[in-house]
Design a protein around this motif. Sequence first.
Motif, PDB file in Angstrom:
ATOM      1  N   MET A 120       8.412  15.386  -9.191  1.00 18.89           N
ATOM      2  CA  MET A 120       9.134  14.492 -10.088  1.00 18.89           C
ATOM      3  C   MET A 120       8.743  14.692 -11.545  1.00 18.89           C
ATOM      4  O   MET A 120       9.212  13.977 -12.417  1.00 18.89           O
ATOM      5  N   GLU A 123      -6.527   4.563  -3.674  1.00 12.79           N
ATOM      6  CA  GLU A 123      -5.541   4.328  -4.727  1.00 12.79           C
ATOM      7  C   GLU A 123      -5.631   2.923  -5.296  1.00 12.79           C
ATOM      8  O   GLU A 123      -4.771   2.494  -6.048  1.00 12.79           O
ATOM      9  N   GLY A 168       0.806  -1.210   0.000  1.00 10.01           N
ATOM     10  CA  GLY A 168       0.000   0.000   0.000  1.00 10.01           C
ATOM     11  C   GLY A 168       0.844   1.267   0.000  1.00 10.01           C
ATOM     12  O   GLY A 168       0.492   2.262  -0.618  1.00 10.01           O
ATOM     13  N   THR A 169       1.996   1.212   0.677  1.00  9.15           N
ATOM     14  CA  THR A 169       2.838   2.414   0.747  1.00  9.15           C
ATOM     15  C   THR A 169       3.462   2.715  -0.617  1.00  9.15           C
ATOM     16  O   THR A 169       3.614   3.872  -0.995  1.00  9.15           O
ATOM     17  N   ARG A 211      -3.532   7.108   7.832  1.00  2.80           N
ATOM     18  CA  ARG A 211      -3.426   5.785   7.217  1.00  2.80           C
ATOM     19  C   ARG A 211      -2.435   4.938   7.989  1.00  2.80           C
ATOM     20  O   ARG A 211      -1.537   5.456   8.619  1.00  2.80           O
ATOM     21  N   ILE A 212      -2.606   3.613   7.901  1.00  2.62           N
ATOM     22  CA  ILE A 212      -1.577   2.774   8.488  1.00  2.62           C
ATOM     23  C   ILE A 212      -0.592   2.335   7.421  1.00  2.62           C
ATOM     24  O   ILE A 212       0.449   1.805   7.723  1.00  2.62           O
ATOM     25  N   CYS A 213      -0.941   2.475   6.166  1.00  5.63           N
ATOM     26  CA  CYS A 213       0.000   2.018   5.132  1.00  5.63           C
ATOM     27  C   CYS A 213       0.291   3.126   4.151  1.00  5.63           C
ATOM     28  O   CYS A 213      -0.346   4.139   4.166  1.00  5.63           O
ATOM     29  N   MET A 222       0.752   4.306  -2.606  1.00  3.96           N
ATOM     30  CA  MET A 222       0.605   5.714  -2.220  1.00  3.96           C
ATOM     31  C   MET A 222       1.725   6.567  -2.806  1.00  3.96           C
ATOM     32  O   MET A 222       1.487   7.671  -3.293  1.00  3.96           O
ATOM     33  N   CYS A 237      -2.552  -3.503   0.483  1.00  8.75           N
ATOM     34  CA  CYS A 237      -3.115  -2.518   1.399  1.00  8.75           C
ATOM     35  C   CYS A 237      -3.863  -3.306   2.471  1.00  8.75           C
ATOM     36  O   CYS A 237      -4.908  -3.891   2.197  1.00  8.75           O
ATOM     37  N   PRO A 238      -3.342  -3.341   3.689  1.00 10.84           N
ATOM     38  CA  PRO A 238      -3.900  -4.227   4.710  1.00 10.84           C
ATOM     39  C   PRO A 238      -5.362  -3.931   5.029  1.00 10.84           C
ATOM     40  O   PRO A 238      -6.145  -4.825   5.324  1.00 10.84           O
ATOM     41  N   GLU A 241      10.909   6.079  -1.535  1.00 13.09           N
ATOM     42  CA  GLU A 241      11.028   7.343  -2.248  1.00 13.09           C
ATOM     43  C   GLU A 241      10.741   7.047  -3.715  1.00 13.09           C
ATOM     44  O   GLU A 241      10.952   5.915  -4.183  1.00 13.09           O
TER      45      GLU A 241
END
Lengths: 367, 341
Positions: B323, A344, A29-30, B339-341, A33, A56-57, A215
């Motif tokens: 970017m 997302e 999920g990160t 959010r957690i993620c 994002m 994404c949990p 990143e």
Amino acid sequence: MKQFSSHIENIQRLSEKTGRAVKLMEVCGTHTMAAFRSGLRSLLPSNVLLLSGPGCPVCVTAGDYIDRAIVIAHEPNTLVASFGDMIRVPGTDSSLEEARAHGARVLVVYSPLDALNEAIRHPKTQVVFLGVGFETTAPAVAWTIRESKRQGVSNYSVLCAHKTIPPAMAALLRSGDVKIDGFMCPGHVSVIIGSRPYEFICRDYNIPCVVAGFETADMAVSIGILLQQILNHRAEVVIQYSRSVNESGNAEAQAIMNEVFEECDDRWRGLGMIPHSGLRIRKQFAQHDALTIFGNLNIPAPRERPGCICGAILKGTQLPADCPLFRTQCTPETPVGACMVSSEGTCAAYYKYAKYTEHHESASKKG
Amino acid sequence: MNQHQKKDEVILMSHGGGGTRTKSIINDIILKNLGNAILAKLDDAACITVPESELALTTDSYVVQPIFFPGGDIGKLAVCGTINDLAMQGAEPRYLCLGLILEEGLPVSDLEKIIQSMGRVLSATGVSIVTGDTKVVERGQNNGLLINTSGMGVRCPGVDVHVSNACPGDVIIITGSIGDHGIAVISCREGLKFESELVSDVAPLWDLTHRLLKVIPNVHCLRDPTRGGLAAALCDIARTSDAGIRINETSLPVKREVIGACRMLGLNPLNVANEGKAVVVCQQEDAEKALDALRSHPYGRDACVIGVVTPAPAGMVLLETEMGGERIVEIPSGEDLPRIC
């Protein structure tokens, strides 16, 4: 910036050499994002498709788990504590947000430790923390369970739905019809489990993997690494996020997870039951297991909405437009499947970008 | 107040009963700090005379929690918020009505501090509270204190700054850094306290707006990006003007502390509330003069251009990322949750 452009140029060069469409999946999920925030997808060549996997949990938490949390939150002298983004996720008929408006006690916390402290402060209230997430969040939750046992905090428990990533990747691949050319593996999960648990993907399915940082430049470099492997017909696990990840991971975090949790089969929203993909609380911690404490509550049987093709979309074998529920019954306001729950997710992105795409298409037709 | 009576330390239900305790609040706290000739009459309605002009009316309720936060409090917020709603219509704020809903148990000293804080903004801006109401609710049913302020202002003749006026080719200006208020409030919430030097930007914006409108009467739109943050304000402008908006991530003024807190909490600075900033849409040729006017005022010192209005895609806001990528900016769907993620 200059360096970043060179990463994108490298991707362009390599993708031309492959001479075909390449589907890469980010399993976190990160990453989803980060790609969204930076607009990374819009910078990729048209033959490189970045799919969002089941990482994404919150999105993959099954509806009946939410149903159970809602029933528990309505119990007297009980408080359900949760990370913020679980609050709006739909269960079968309702969400925790709606339940709270109807009088259920739901508290948003930023860490399981906050939930444990809430239990210590209010000894007459059973505080139930919603243990959701992958290997990244599971160790901290395990710690609160062990700590509550050690301190004798009898009013703290966890409704556990922790899941592990590698079995879900295996399930995607085992289905046979999957069309993924490379995996971008989650960096934070890998800080805990290391890179070894992905090796079977390379060995058994001949698909390259890269453990990527968060990143935008990390992701761009990682896409380059995958393309290079595809060109060279190699399939290895490469650690791009080497500043935080090694092969074996964090032994201490793994130990506490093993002490408190044991493996179980688990249901994923959109993907169904996946063997060995869940974590449940071991018997010796049963007094902190909300499933035991609230075991006799009447929870409605899980009802998956027929027609949802989330699983196929996550695998990249079908598109949102192929789903009979898309844009009719399933919208960002009333999501049915995991791919629409997250803003997302693939379906939510298609929904959101449809207008923009239509504009571009009509502009190019006019041109 | 009866001289023999002990001074109350906290609000009691009887402070809302209309008797001597209600009067003590009105006389000792409200009139003492906010008094003026019209309010002092304590009639059921304030009678005011306004020369023939176009009036702007607004109302807003304030439920911020906690009621004191770095850089302000619910009282300052309630006065500034309503002043700003009038200012964003190009109207000079004149009169406010004040509704107080107090919770039983609220320390009287807290109420005093909040009313004094309102008084300071009113003195600085020349705006008057001319009528009001006070009620008390039982403990546990309130936030400590809820405030409603309604306001009346007089519109500058010839000014039309409605959000639907944006035209392709216009530039979008923000008067300073975004997200300060929301993050300052979150930083002192129970269960989430984190050290930060950040203070809320809560401020009355009429003086700044007036300075701008004197130089550029033809400003197309004004909007204060409060709840929902800059994203919601821009989406409203794009949708009602039936035009596109393209903003540039590298131009957005965001303080380091706000970026850091947003990363930690999983929030997006574009969705975080501001209480002392304005979005200004004006013609390209007016941009320099507008920026000069804004930057000459303390509340507009960091004003800058963040984007442009485009003919298409109508109704949408696009962000060019650092970017060089592109993404859609959406109106937040509700409470912005970490959010957690």
